[in-house]
Design a protein around this motif. Sequence first.
Motif, PDB file in Angstrom:
ATOM      1  N   ARG A  75     -28.027  -9.216   0.629  1.00 25.56           N
ATOM      2  CA  ARG A  75     -27.289 -10.096   1.538  1.00 25.56           C
ATOM      3  C   ARG A  75     -26.722 -11.241   0.708  1.00 25.56           C
ATOM      4  N   VAL A  76     -25.460 -11.068   0.282  1.00 26.55           N
ATOM      5  CA  VAL A  76     -24.857 -11.993  -0.672  1.00 26.55           C
ATOM      6  C   VAL A  76     -23.715 -12.737   0.008  1.00 26.55           C
ATOM      7  N   ARG A  77     -23.904 -14.009   0.213  1.00 27.01           N
ATOM      8  CA  ARG A  77     -22.894 -14.831   0.885  1.00 27.01           C
ATOM      9  C   ARG A  77     -21.615 -14.881   0.049  1.00 27.01           C
ATOM     10  N   GLY A  78     -20.490 -14.526   0.685  1.00 25.76           N
ATOM     11  CA  GLY A  78     -19.187 -14.641   0.035  1.00 25.76           C
ATOM     12  C   GLY A  78     -18.854 -13.548  -0.955  1.00 25.76           C
ATOM     13  N   LEU A  79     -19.713 -12.522  -1.080  1.00 21.54           N
ATOM     14  CA  LEU A  79     -19.498 -11.509  -2.117  1.00 21.54           C
ATOM     15  C   LEU A  79     -18.148 -10.819  -1.982  1.00 21.54           C
ATOM     16  N   TYR A  80     -17.826 -10.315  -0.792  1.00 23.92           N
ATOM     17  CA  TYR A  80     -16.575  -9.570  -0.608  1.00 23.92           C
ATOM     18  C   TYR A  80     -15.364 -10.493  -0.644  1.00 23.92           C
ATOM     19  N   GLN A  81     -15.527 -11.709  -0.116  1.00 24.51           N
ATOM     20  CA  GLN A  81     -14.410 -12.657  -0.138  1.00 24.51           C
ATOM     21  C   GLN A  81     -14.022 -13.028  -1.562  1.00 24.51           C
ATOM     22  N   LEU A  82     -15.017 -13.228  -2.426  1.00 27.47           N
ATOM     23  CA  LEU A  82     -14.762 -13.680  -3.795  1.00 27.47           C
ATOM     24  C   LEU A  82     -14.265 -12.564  -4.709  1.00 27.47           C
ATOM     25  N   THR A  83     -14.602 -11.333  -4.393  1.00 28.52           N
ATOM     26  CA  THR A  83     -14.275 -10.232  -5.299  1.00 28.52           C
ATOM     27  C   THR A  83     -12.995  -9.483  -4.923  1.00 28.52           C
ATOM     28  N   LEU A  84     -12.834  -9.175  -3.628  1.00 30.41           N
ATOM     29  CA  LEU A  84     -11.713  -8.322  -3.221  1.00 30.41           C
ATOM     30  C   LEU A  84     -10.931  -8.834  -2.013  1.00 30.41           C
ATOM     31  N   ALA A  85     -11.640  -9.368  -1.011  1.00 31.55           N
ATOM     32  CA  ALA A  85     -10.991  -9.652   0.275  1.00 31.55           C
ATOM     33  C   ALA A  85      -9.877 -10.694   0.171  1.00 31.55           C
ATOM     34  N   ARG A  86     -10.056 -11.683  -0.695  1.00 33.92           N
ATOM     35  CA  ARG A  86      -9.023 -12.713  -0.830  1.00 33.92           C
ATOM     36  C   ARG A  86      -7.714 -12.118  -1.338  1.00 33.92           C
ATOM     37  N   ASP A  87      -7.791 -11.343  -2.407  1.00 34.78           N
ATOM     38  CA  ASP A  87      -6.572 -10.742  -2.976  1.00 34.78           C
ATOM     39  C   ASP A  87      -5.990  -9.682  -2.045  1.00 34.78           C
ATOM     40  N   LEU A  88      -6.865  -8.933  -1.364  1.00 37.88           N
ATOM     41  CA  LEU A  88      -6.376  -7.957  -0.393  1.00 37.88           C
ATOM     42  C   LEU A  88      -5.637  -8.650   0.748  1.00 37.88           C
ATOM     43  N   GLY A  89      -6.179  -9.765   1.211  1.00 37.34           N
ATOM     44  CA  GLY A  89      -5.532 -10.516   2.284  1.00 37.34           C
ATOM     45  C   GLY A  89      -4.158 -11.026   1.882  1.00 37.34           C
ATOM     46  N   LEU A  90      -4.049 -11.549   0.659  1.00 42.86           N
ATOM     47  CA  LEU A  90      -2.748 -12.014   0.158  1.00 42.86           C
ATOM     48  C   LEU A  90      -1.768 -10.859   0.063  1.00 42.86           C
ATOM     49  N   SER A  91      -2.261  -9.725  -0.411  1.00 44.28           N
ATOM     50  CA  SER A  91      -1.405  -8.552  -0.555  1.00 44.28           C
ATOM     51  C   SER A  91      -0.896  -8.064   0.799  1.00 44.28           C
ATOM     52  N   LEU A  92      -1.766  -8.061   1.802  1.00 42.02           N
ATOM     53  CA  LEU A  92      -1.379  -7.600   3.132  1.00 42.02           C
ATOM     54  C   LEU A  92      -0.331  -8.502   3.760  1.00 42.02           C
ATOM     55  N   LYS A  93      -0.460  -9.793   3.542  1.00 40.55           N
ATOM     56  CA  LYS A  93       0.439 -10.744   4.186  1.00 40.55           C
ATOM     57  C   LYS A  93       1.814 -10.791   3.520  1.00 40.55           C
ATOM     58  N   GLN A  94       1.870 -10.481   2.221  1.00 42.50           N
ATOM     59  CA  GLN A  94       3.129 -10.684   1.504  1.00 42.50           C
ATOM     60  C   GLN A  94       3.867  -9.401   1.169  1.00 42.50           C
ATOM     61  N   SER A  95       3.238  -8.232   1.322  1.00 44.90           N
ATOM     62  CA  SER A  95       3.902  -6.975   0.997  1.00 44.90           C
ATOM     63  C   SER A  95       4.161  -6.181   2.273  1.00 44.90           C
ATOM     64  N   PRO A  96       5.424  -5.948   2.637  1.00 48.06           N
ATOM     65  CA  PRO A  96       5.732  -5.260   3.890  1.00 48.06           C
ATOM     66  C   PRO A  96       5.314  -3.791   3.914  1.00 48.06           C
ATOM     67  N   SER A  97       5.293  -3.149   2.750  1.00 52.64           N
ATOM     68  CA  SER A  97       4.972  -1.724   2.688  1.00 52.64           C
ATOM     69  C   SER A  97       3.576  -1.520   2.140  1.00 52.64           C
ATOM     70  N   VAL A  98       2.809  -0.621   2.757  1.00 50.85           N
ATOM     71  CA  VAL A  98       1.454  -0.331   2.291  1.00 50.85           C
ATOM     72  C   VAL A  98       1.463   0.154   0.851  1.00 50.85           C
ATOM     73  N   THR A  99       2.473   0.951   0.482  1.00 47.42           N
ATOM     74  CA  THR A  99       2.526   1.519  -0.866  1.00 47.42           C
ATOM     75  C   THR A  99       2.772   0.460  -1.928  1.00 47.42           C
TER      76      THR A  99
END
Length: 471
Positions: free
Chosen positions: A134-158
């Motif tokens: 049970r690691v606080r912030g693990l996914y946010q610090l490693t992947l979720a932040r960059d994934l979130g930025l990618s989702l918001k700024q790239s119109p195409s999934v590819t």
Amino acid sequence: MDKDCWKLTLAFLVLLVSTYAEASFSYHMEDFIKAVKQVEDEDPGSGPLAVLKRLRQAAGHNDAFIHYFLSNADSGGPQLAANLSDYIRKAIHHRVTEDAREEGVVLTPDGTTVALRPLLLGVEAGLLSKSRRRVRGLYQLTLARDLGLSLKQSPSVTQRLGPDGCWDSLSAPQVFSLSNSPSLLTTAQANGGMDGVVLGLEVSDKSRRPLKLSSLLTEYYCHQLEGNGLDAAPRLISRRRRENFRGLVVPLLLARQVVKTVELQQRLRGQSNMQVKEKKQLMVEAKKGMKAFAHMYMDCPPIIPRCMWGAKPYKGTPTNLTLPLPFMYIHHTHSPSQPCLTFEQCSADMRSMQRFHQEDRGWDDIGYSFVAGSDGYIYEGRGWFWQGAHTLGHNSIGYGVSFIGDYSSSLPSQHSMELVRDQLAACAVGGGRLIPTFTLQGHRQVVNTACPGNALYSEIKTWEHFGEAKR
């Protein structure tokens, strides 16, 4: 020699040694581990958590988002030497330049490239954990932040993921150039993020916490395979990155973490809470993005690109395949006759086969679409889109995949067979490159009428039944 002259000479020698020390560090994981050892040696009593804080401080990674989970980066240790601090900052601070050069990444001994920031943040979060797994912030610090930025700024999934790239040198890497237009989550970032999750969860167990950070990194990235390859290798090594990550993470969970991360970033910026409709739409996009992420980095095997193994250019103009294809033809190389267990040896074998196919056979390129080493990786031959020269009369309707080694009387490692049968084939189907009812067939060297007991051919006959059961 007078006193002032001695002082000048001493100052010059100190400057020379300092400059040499900085220049001698490349962006190879082994060199980064040497730098970590220097940090540890400067403060012998410091544990891995204190060392990670010093690295984070040198890299300048202490924004509000990171501070929310990890607190201040000040470890109270001695100040790092200027040249060492500068190297650490350049090695960890991630960015992609306008000319598609990716910084803040290192080449690992297994031939993959890793972004250090998400890796180190994940380990630090794990060491701070008070309860196992049970690691606080693990996914946010490693992947979720960059994934979130990618989702918001790239119109195409590819366009939201990748690409990979290649180094200017494999012995002393300095410049890493991306092979295509960059997304906000490159393959190096995905590798570093997955490693951060895997190692962060590992060290959250107090009984498995390392005495030194350098030891943890060395054991994970520098393990040398022996005769049975990955079949006899430890669980916690970088070559098992994808299978370990796949066993720990559910894509839907990561999609939810992406949404939570975007909400947190808005709060930290003082923005109003996300509206319900906006949150639902973000979750829809997060699920789409995670489906693409899971296919690319969890379902598909890791593939070493042509430029990393030193491929020569294709001679002439390649013929494009018409996708999807109905067949995948399985081969073994016969020569090289031995399995390859390192990135260096597998790459040398690839170059040897390409040279033989181009110069002796007169072909345009290495004949195979893909080649499986015993080091845990698939090597790109002609790839997904170019017609190969592997199965006479069938090249236009199937991929040709070969195992490095002579398997007339023995089998490849179980891991390398699963890499082809379970992952490469699934990757091709999921990417629309093989039809769902494709057929796996042994051909040419594998179907050897002079040797009806051919071990690999007998094994592939069971794969055909396995494929039908899977469908």
